[in-house]
Design an enzyme around this catalytic site. Structure first.
Site, short mmCIF file in Angstrom:
data_model
loop_
_atom_site.label_atom_id
_atom_site.label_comp_id
_atom_site.label_asym_id
_atom_site.label_seq_id
_atom_site.Cartn_x
_atom_site.Cartn_y
_atom_site.Cartn_z
N LYS A 28 34.23 42.44 36.66
CA LYS A 28 35.03 42.14 37.85
C LYS A 28 34.92 40.64 38.14
O LYS A 28 33.88 40.16 38.59
CB LYS A 28 34.56 42.94 39.06
CG LYS A 28 35.46 42.78 40.27
CD LYS A 28 34.97 43.61 41.43
CE LYS A 28 35.97 43.57 42.58
NZ LYS A 28 36.25 42.20 43.06
N ARG A 78 43.48 37.89 43.09
CA ARG A 78 44.37 38.84 42.40
C ARG A 78 45.74 38.18 42.22
O ARG A 78 46.29 37.59 43.16
CB ARG A 78 44.47 40.11 43.23
CG ARG A 78 45.21 41.28 42.54
CD ARG A 78 44.35 41.86 41.45
NE ARG A 78 44.91 43.08 40.91
CZ ARG A 78 44.67 44.30 41.39
NH1 ARG A 78 43.91 44.46 42.47
NH2 ARG A 78 45.18 45.36 40.80
N ARG A 98 48.19 39.39 45.80
CA ARG A 98 48.08 40.81 46.14
C ARG A 98 48.86 41.15 47.40
O ARG A 98 49.42 42.24 47.53
CB ARG A 98 46.60 41.17 46.32
CG ARG A 98 46.36 42.55 46.91
CD ARG A 98 44.87 42.86 47.02
NE ARG A 98 44.64 43.95 47.96
CZ ARG A 98 43.44 44.45 48.22
NH1 ARG A 98 42.37 43.96 47.62
NH2 ARG A 98 43.30 45.43 49.08
N GLU A 127 43.47 38.45 37.43
CA GLU A 127 42.74 37.63 38.39
C GLU A 127 42.81 36.17 37.93
O GLU A 127 42.59 35.87 36.77
CB GLU A 127 41.27 38.08 38.43
CG GLU A 127 40.53 37.67 39.67
CD GLU A 127 40.60 38.71 40.78
OE1 GLU A 127 39.96 38.49 41.81
OE2 GLU A 127 41.30 39.74 40.61
N PHE A 165 44.04 42.06 33.20
CA PHE A 165 43.44 43.37 32.92
C PHE A 165 44.44 44.50 32.82
O PHE A 165 44.05 45.65 32.61
CB PHE A 165 42.33 43.71 33.93
CG PHE A 165 42.66 43.48 35.38
CD1 PHE A 165 43.57 44.27 36.05
CD2 PHE A 165 42.02 42.48 36.08
CE1 PHE A 165 43.86 44.08 37.39
CE2 PHE A 165 42.28 42.28 37.43
CZ PHE A 165 43.20 43.07 38.08
N ARG A 205 43.84 53.57 45.37
CA ARG A 205 42.48 53.26 44.91
C ARG A 205 42.10 54.22 43.79
O ARG A 205 41.24 55.08 43.94
CB ARG A 205 41.49 53.32 46.07
CG ARG A 205 41.77 52.26 47.13
CD ARG A 205 40.65 52.11 48.14
NE ARG A 205 40.99 51.08 49.12
CZ ARG A 205 40.81 49.78 48.95
NH1 ARG A 205 40.26 49.35 47.83
NH2 ARG A 205 41.16 48.92 49.88
N LYS A 238 34.91 50.42 41.57
CA LYS A 238 34.29 49.12 41.37
C LYS A 238 32.84 49.18 41.82
O LYS A 238 32.51 49.82 42.83
CB LYS A 238 35.04 48.02 42.14
CG LYS A 238 35.10 48.23 43.64
CD LYS A 238 35.94 47.15 44.31
CE LYS A 238 36.07 47.42 45.82
NZ LYS A 238 36.93 46.41 46.49
#
Length: 294
Positions: free
Chosen positions: A23, A28, A43, A71, A110, A184, A188
């Site tokens: 991460k 984002r 985001r 990211e 990602f 979600r 994480k």
């Protein structure tokens, strides 16, 4: 473009069919390569193309109709530096061109959501990952796929060793999972007890805020007062307050640990911040930074 989100967990998920990614500690960013140009979206949905002209240029060779999720980070002294990403994101268009040379951005991709005009969000993650790698490896930095492993032991090693490089934890995804837009659907695991909190007010004055009044995640509805802000955070909060509509007067009060009832100025709508705190709220929560990329 609604992005996938991740739910926080306290232990490393293990089991068959899981993929693990570092991460990264950045902003984002969705990269949209149309037939005519490149658009970079935060985001929140805000368009931030002008702040990252280097990434927009690097995305030019992507096939038209490509959308990436990832990211944006800035590397400094061998590690990612979130403060420098914030600096890049807040720059004017003229200043952004200068910072692109002195503080070049990197894009840790990602996921791929569209490829050559084809919506691939319904494909399993394992397939989307293969498409992402095939797409980006020939291009090279500053666009690159994040590392990934299906080995939980290697993931555990990453979790313990990569924070020195600025990596703040792991994101875990199912190999057979479609892209969970707006949900979600990922998990994480952060390396610290860092949480996102709502900043519902501040103590002090608009030009010199002293502490933030926070609504903590997972807690009751009673706001709490943070520990005193650092000089850098005071300046950042003052700038954020100045950029907003007029805030309320310091007519409301809140209980602060060791101080009793203190006046504060409400913020509506709230800001967002990353805080470090214990479940007992002793000592007071420490504000690490504002989150302007949400």
């Amino acid at each position: 473009m609604r992005v996938a989100l991740a739910a926080a967990v306290r232990t490393l998920p293990r089991g068959a069919g899981l993929a693990y990614e570092p991460k990264f500690d950045g902003h984002r960013l969705v990269v949209l390569r149309s037939a005519v140009d490149v658009v970079l979206q935060a985001r929140s949905g805000r368009i931030v193309t002008a702040a990252f002209p280097d990434l927009a240029a690097a995305a030019g060779p992507l096939p038209a109709g490509t959308v990436l999720d990832g990211e944006v980070v800035v590397w400094h002294a061998g590690r990612t530096d979130f403060a420098l990403v914030q600096r890049r994101a807040a720059a004017t268009a003229a200043r952004a061109a200068v910072l692109a040379r002195s503080l070049p951005a990197s894009y840790a991709a990602f996921d791929v959501l569209e490829l050559a005009g084809l919506d691939v969000r319904g494909l399993p993650y394992e397939r989307r990952r293969a498409l992402l790698v095939d797409l980006l490896l020939p291009l090279g930095p500053p666009l690159q796929p994040v590392p990934m492993t299906t080995d939980p032991e290697l993931a555990a090693t990453w979790y313990e060793t990569l924070p020195a490089s600025g990596i703040e934890g792991l994101v875990v995804k199912r190999l057979d999972q479609s892209y969970p837009a707006g949900r979600r659907g990922w998990t994480k695991l952060r390396h610290t007890n860092v949480r996102d909190a709502a900043v519902v007010g501040y103590t002090g004055t608009p030009r010199r805020p002293l502490a933030l009044v926070l609504a903590l995640p997972g807690g009751d509805e009673t706001p709490v007062v943070s520990s005193p802000l650092t000089a850098a955070l005071r300046a950042e909060v003052a700038g954020a307050v100045a950029a907003r509509a007029e805030t309320g007067s310091a007519g409301a009060t809140v209980t602060a640990i060791g101080l009793g009832e203190v006046p504060f100025r409400p913020l509506d709508p709230p800001l967002a911040a990353e805080v470090r705190h214990t479940s007992a709220r002793h000592p007071p929560p420490e504000v690490l930074r504002l989150r302007t990329d949400l």
